[in-house]
Design an enzyme around this catalytic site. Structure first.
Site, PDB file in Angstrom:
ATOM      1  N   GLU A  47     -13.647  -6.196   9.327  1.00  0.00           N
ATOM      2  CA  GLU A  47     -12.427  -5.963   9.583  1.00  0.00           C
ATOM      3  C   GLU A  47     -12.134  -4.494  10.142  1.00  0.00           C
ATOM      4  O   GLU A  47     -13.051  -3.761   9.902  1.00  0.00           O
ATOM      5  CB  GLU A  47     -11.372  -6.233   8.609  1.00  0.00           C
ATOM      6  CG  GLU A  47     -11.670  -5.436   7.267  1.00  0.00           C
ATOM      7  CD  GLU A  47     -10.626  -5.255   6.234  1.00  0.00           C
ATOM      8  OE1 GLU A  47      -9.399  -5.182   6.512  1.00  0.00           O
ATOM      9  OE2 GLU A  47     -10.820  -4.649   5.100  1.00  0.00           O
ATOM     10  N   ASN A  83      -9.377  -1.314  10.265  1.00  0.00           N
ATOM     11  CA  ASN A  83      -7.928  -0.629   9.761  1.00  0.00           C
ATOM     12  C   ASN A  83      -7.583   0.566  10.629  1.00  0.00           C
ATOM     13  O   ASN A  83      -8.235   1.267  10.876  1.00  0.00           O
ATOM     14  CB  ASN A  83      -8.348  -0.039   8.412  1.00  0.00           C
ATOM     15  CG  ASN A  83      -8.530  -0.945   7.396  1.00  0.00           C
ATOM     16  OD1 ASN A  83      -7.312  -1.563   6.861  1.00  0.00           O
ATOM     17  ND2 ASN A  83      -9.778  -1.284   7.065  1.00  0.00           N
ATOM     18  N   SER A 130      -6.304  -4.342   0.842  1.00  0.00           N
ATOM     19  CA  SER A 130      -6.556  -3.918  -0.412  1.00  0.00           C
ATOM     20  C   SER A 130      -7.035  -5.331  -1.096  1.00  0.00           C
ATOM     21  O   SER A 130      -6.825  -5.058  -2.458  1.00  0.00           O
ATOM     22  CB  SER A 130      -5.414  -3.514  -1.150  1.00  0.00           C
ATOM     23  OG  SER A 130      -4.848  -2.529  -0.431  1.00  0.00           O
ATOM     24  N   TYR A 174      -9.061   0.065  -6.803  1.00  0.00           N
ATOM     25  CA  TYR A 174      -7.923   0.734  -7.133  1.00  0.00           C
ATOM     26  C   TYR A 174      -7.876   1.122  -8.742  1.00  0.00           C
ATOM     27  O   TYR A 174      -7.203   2.109  -9.165  1.00  0.00           O
ATOM     28  CB  TYR A 174      -6.599   0.436  -6.907  1.00  0.00           C
ATOM     29  CG  TYR A 174      -6.372   0.301  -5.318  1.00  0.00           C
ATOM     30  CD1 TYR A 174      -6.471   1.424  -4.536  1.00  0.00           C
ATOM     31  CD2 TYR A 174      -6.334  -0.832  -4.544  1.00  0.00           C
ATOM     32  CE1 TYR A 174      -6.649   1.511  -3.018  1.00  0.00           C
ATOM     33  CE2 TYR A 174      -6.223  -0.937  -3.192  1.00  0.00           C
ATOM     34  CZ  TYR A 174      -6.314   0.212  -2.437  1.00  0.00           C
ATOM     35  OH  TYR A 174      -6.419   0.259  -1.115  1.00  0.00           O
ATOM     36  N   GLY A 180      -7.098   4.710   5.326  1.00  0.00           N
ATOM     37  CA  GLY A 180      -6.658   5.683   4.164  1.00  0.00           C
ATOM     38  C   GLY A 180      -7.151   7.189   4.451  1.00  0.00           C
ATOM     39  O   GLY A 180      -8.041   7.674   5.095  1.00  0.00           O
ATOM     40  N   ASP A 231     -15.134  -1.805   9.627  1.00  0.00           N
ATOM     41  CA  ASP A 231     -16.011  -2.206   8.642  1.00  0.00           C
ATOM     42  C   ASP A 231     -16.845  -3.736   8.964  1.00  0.00           C
ATOM     43  O   ASP A 231     -16.505  -4.451   9.394  1.00  0.00           O
ATOM     44  CB  ASP A 231     -14.964  -2.768   7.327  1.00  0.00           C
ATOM     45  CG  ASP A 231     -14.219  -1.511   7.011  1.00  0.00           C
ATOM     46  OD1 ASP A 231     -14.426  -0.408   7.279  1.00  0.00           O
ATOM     47  OD2 ASP A 231     -13.219  -2.156   6.029  1.00  0.00           O
ATOM     48  N   GLU A 241       0.872  -1.335   0.170  1.00  0.00           N
ATOM     49  CA  GLU A 241      -0.069  -0.138  -0.070  1.00  0.00           C
ATOM     50  C   GLU A 241       0.914   1.283  -0.084  1.00  0.00           C
ATOM     51  O   GLU A 241       0.267   2.270   0.379  1.00  0.00           O
ATOM     52  CB  GLU A 241      -0.748  -0.008   1.358  1.00  0.00           C
ATOM     53  CG  GLU A 241      -2.012  -1.054   0.946  1.00  0.00           C
ATOM     54  CD  GLU A 241      -2.611  -1.510   2.312  1.00  0.00           C
ATOM     55  OE1 GLU A 241      -4.012  -0.949   2.324  1.00  0.00           O
ATOM     56  OE2 GLU A 241      -2.535  -2.160   2.829  1.00  0.00           O
ATOM     57  N   ARG A 293     -10.821   2.764  11.296  1.00  0.00           N
ATOM     58  CA  ARG A 293     -12.042   2.565  10.392  1.00  0.00           C
ATOM     59  C   ARG A 293     -12.637   1.077  10.715  1.00  0.00           C
ATOM     60  O   ARG A 293     -11.767   0.156  10.379  1.00  0.00           O
ATOM     61  CB  ARG A 293     -11.839   2.597   9.105  1.00  0.00           C
ATOM     62  CG  ARG A 293     -13.015   3.086   8.210  1.00  0.00           C
ATOM     63  CD  ARG A 293     -12.839   2.861   6.744  1.00  0.00           C
ATOM     64  NE  ARG A 293     -12.735   1.862   6.406  1.00  0.00           N
ATOM     65  CZ  ARG A 293     -11.630   1.194   5.368  1.00  0.00           C
ATOM     66  NH1 ARG A 293     -10.822   2.080   4.918  1.00  0.00           N
ATOM     67  NH2 ARG A 293     -11.439  -0.005   5.100  1.00  0.00           N
TER      68      ARG A 293
HETATM   69  N1  LIG Z   1     -17.707 -13.112   4.081  1.00  0.00           N
HETATM   70  C1  LIG Z   1     -17.742 -12.194   3.193  1.00  0.00           C
HETATM   71  N2  LIG Z   1     -18.836 -12.273   2.392  1.00  0.00           N
HETATM   72  C2  LIG Z   1     -19.071 -11.247   1.393  1.00  0.00           C
HETATM   73  N3  LIG Z   1     -18.212 -10.613   0.720  1.00  0.00           N
HETATM   74  C3  LIG Z   1     -16.943 -10.515   1.414  1.00  0.00           C
HETATM   75  C4  LIG Z   1     -16.660 -11.426   2.592  1.00  0.00           C
HETATM   76  N4  LIG Z   1     -15.278 -11.483   2.807  1.00  0.00           N
HETATM   77  C5  LIG Z   1     -14.847 -10.461   2.173  1.00  0.00           C
HETATM   78  N5  LIG Z   1     -15.616 -10.212   1.052  1.00  0.00           N
HETATM   79  C6  LIG Z   1     -15.463  -9.007   0.058  1.00  0.00           C
HETATM   80  O1  LIG Z   1     -14.174  -8.921  -0.147  1.00  0.00           O
HETATM   81  C7  LIG Z   1     -13.929  -7.500   0.227  1.00  0.00           C
HETATM   82  C8  LIG Z   1     -12.381  -7.541   0.992  1.00  0.00           C
HETATM   83  O2  LIG Z   1     -12.479  -8.594   2.019  1.00  0.00           O
HETATM   84  P1  LIG Z   1     -11.687  -7.932   3.248  1.00  0.00           P
HETATM   85  O3  LIG Z   1     -11.825  -8.911   4.492  1.00  0.00           O
HETATM   86  O4  LIG Z   1     -12.353  -6.487   3.719  1.00  0.00           O
HETATM   87  O5  LIG Z   1     -10.067  -7.702   2.939  1.00  0.00           O
HETATM   88  P2  LIG Z   1      -9.152  -6.377   2.748  1.00  0.00           P
HETATM   89  O6  LIG Z   1      -8.422  -6.356   4.083  1.00  0.00           O
HETATM   90  O7  LIG Z   1      -8.340  -6.783   1.634  1.00  0.00           O
HETATM   91  O8  LIG Z   1      -9.964  -5.039   2.572  1.00  0.00           O
HETATM   92  C9  LIG Z   1     -14.778  -7.148   1.106  1.00  0.00           C
HETATM   93  O9  LIG Z   1     -14.830  -5.614   1.089  1.00  0.00           O
HETATM   94  C10 LIG Z   1     -16.046  -7.606   0.299  1.00  0.00           C
HETATM   95  O10 LIG Z   1     -16.240  -7.208  -0.956  1.00  0.00           O
HETATM   96 MG   LIG Z   2     -11.759  -4.497   3.579  1.00  0.00          MG
END
Ligand SMILES: Nc1ncnc2c1ncn2[C@@H]1O[C@H](COP(=O)(O)OP(=O)(O)O)[C@@H](O)[C@H]1O
Ligand SMILES: [Mg+2]
Length: 373
Positions: A322, A324, A195, A266, A328, A308, A17, A306
């Site tokens: 998750e 952060n 990301s 991105y 950003g 989520d 990143e 943040r």
């Molecule tokens: N259990 C889940 N069900 C539905 N969508 C998911 C799930 N886990 C991840 N995603 C999708 O993948 C994206 C990235 O996952 P995330 O866990 O937020 O990782 P990162 O840290 O890379 O952002 C999420 O924003 C969502 O769109």
């Molecule tokens: Mg995410």
């Protein structure tokens, strides 16, 4: 002016990143109150070199992404003779060691927001913005973060954890374990990335193998998580008594992306549409803000994060996805936008973060380090 607080804005970093950080830091530099703060832009290049960049040159460039100036002297951070953090030039140069008051790490990802950088800052005895070693480390690990959130009563999607060791030793049983009790689709994710790197939406059993192979390229621990038909809701949390949760926002990835992937984040300028505030009813808004505060506290975070969530379309329930701890900070990033929409403008937000960091440092400095009779 001697009474200005000297703030090192740390940018770049040895993570995937790096480029996002250059943009975040450009925004931070534009918004930091120069009447209060003396700003020192220190870059970390992809090999891990720290350089002190000339503020005047950087200001003049007015770039959307902060440059790393080729002639900038290389520095290292250390605990100075009087116990204050100092930046010391690596090679003999005209640059004298520079005492600093606070570091604002505007860097993201592994080696930046996972507790390692925070450990270095602690050893240098310098105040810094953001969570400490513990909060940063547990927040970066998607498995440990979810366990702590769940322990605090915050729902999370069901998931399994696989290690690369076990996967290499016995692939077949790892594969079986991976989806035990889960239904397709599942999401396969490296435990410590960001990301959306290495993340796969797996819709068939046959695709699981390749998804795990890829995710294990990035981490030795991988999560296999129940796919949820969900709305993606985010909340910005700011430290204080009491903790402050912003209005929530909603990210709507464009329908031609399967999920909020790296491409959607991105590469595609129309990757997602944002609703700020999220279209939630009053009870849902209140619930998700309360959950965000609960997660922040459970993960021992400080200053900012943040948080989520997924809002399950089927059940109407939120679950924590998750967190952060150094989100950003670009001009279009959600953390400052959510704060702004909730009554804390960007510049004021930065001032508050610097003061939170200084206050916490002062408190920690006042602790006894050994037996005191
Ligand atoms: N259990 C889940 N069900 C539905 N969508 C998911 C799930 N886990 C991840 N995603 C999708 O993948 C994206 C990235 O996952 P995330 O866990 O937020 O990782 P990162 O840290 O890379 O952002 C999420 O924003 C969502 O769109
Ligand atoms: Mg995410």
């Amino acid at each position: 002016m001697a009474d200005k607080i000297r703030v090192v804005v740390l940018y770049g970093g040895r993570s995937g990143e790096h480029e996002v950080s250059l943009k975040s830091a450009a925004s931070v530099l534009r918004h930091l109150d120069r009447a209060r703060f003396e700003v020192i832009p220190v870059s970390i290049d992809k090999t891990g070199r720290w350089q002190w960049n000339d503020l005047g040159t950087i200001d003049q460039a007015q770039a959307a992404a902060l440059p790393i100036l080729p002639e900038a002297p290389e520095m290292r951070l250390a605990r100075g003779p009087d116990g204050r953090g100092v930046l010391i030039p690596i090679s003999a140069s005209a640059t004298a060691p520079l005492e600093i008051d606070v570091v604002f790490p505007v860097i993201h990802g592994p080696l930046c927001e996972d507790g390692t950088m925070q450990g270095l800052l602690e050893l240098a005895d310098v105040a810094y913005v953001g969570s400490g070693v513990l909060g940063s480390a547990v927040s970066m690990d998607k498995d440990v973060a979810k366990r702590l959130a769940e322990f605090a009563g915050v729902p999370v999607a069901p998931y399994r954890v696989l290690t690369r060791k076990a996967f290499v030793r016995d692939r077949a049983s790892s594969l079986a374990q991976a989806i035990e009790g889960l239904s397709l689709p599942v999401f396969v994710k490296p435990c410590n990335m960001g990301s959306s790197v290495g993340i796969h939406k797996v819709k068939t059993r046959d695709a699981l193998d390749a998804a795990l192979d890829d995710a294990f390229r990035y981490d030795v621990k991988v999560l296999v998580e129940q796919g949820i038909d969900a709305r993606e809701i985010e909340v910005a949390v700011l430290d204080g008594e009491p903790l402050f949760a912003s209005l929530a926002s909603e990210l709507n990835p464009n329908a031609h992306h399967e999920f909020y992937s790296y491409e959607a984040k991105y590469l595609d300028p129309d990757g997602a549409r944002v609703d700020l505030p999220a279209r939630l009813d009053a009870a849902q808004m209140e619930r998700v803000r309360a959950l965000a505060v609960q997660v922040f506290a459970a993960l021992e975070c400080s200053d900012l994060a943040r948080v989520d969530f997924f809002l399950d379309r089927r059940t109407g329930e939120f679950c924590f996805n998750e967190i952060n701890t150094l989100p950003g900070f670009t001009s279009i990033s959600m953390y400052p936008k959510m704060m702004e929409a909730s009554g804390v403008p960007y510049g004021e937000l930065l001032t508050r973060l610097v003061h939170l960091a200084l206050d916490r440092h002062r408190q920690r400095q006042s602790l006894e380090r050994g037996y005191a009779s």
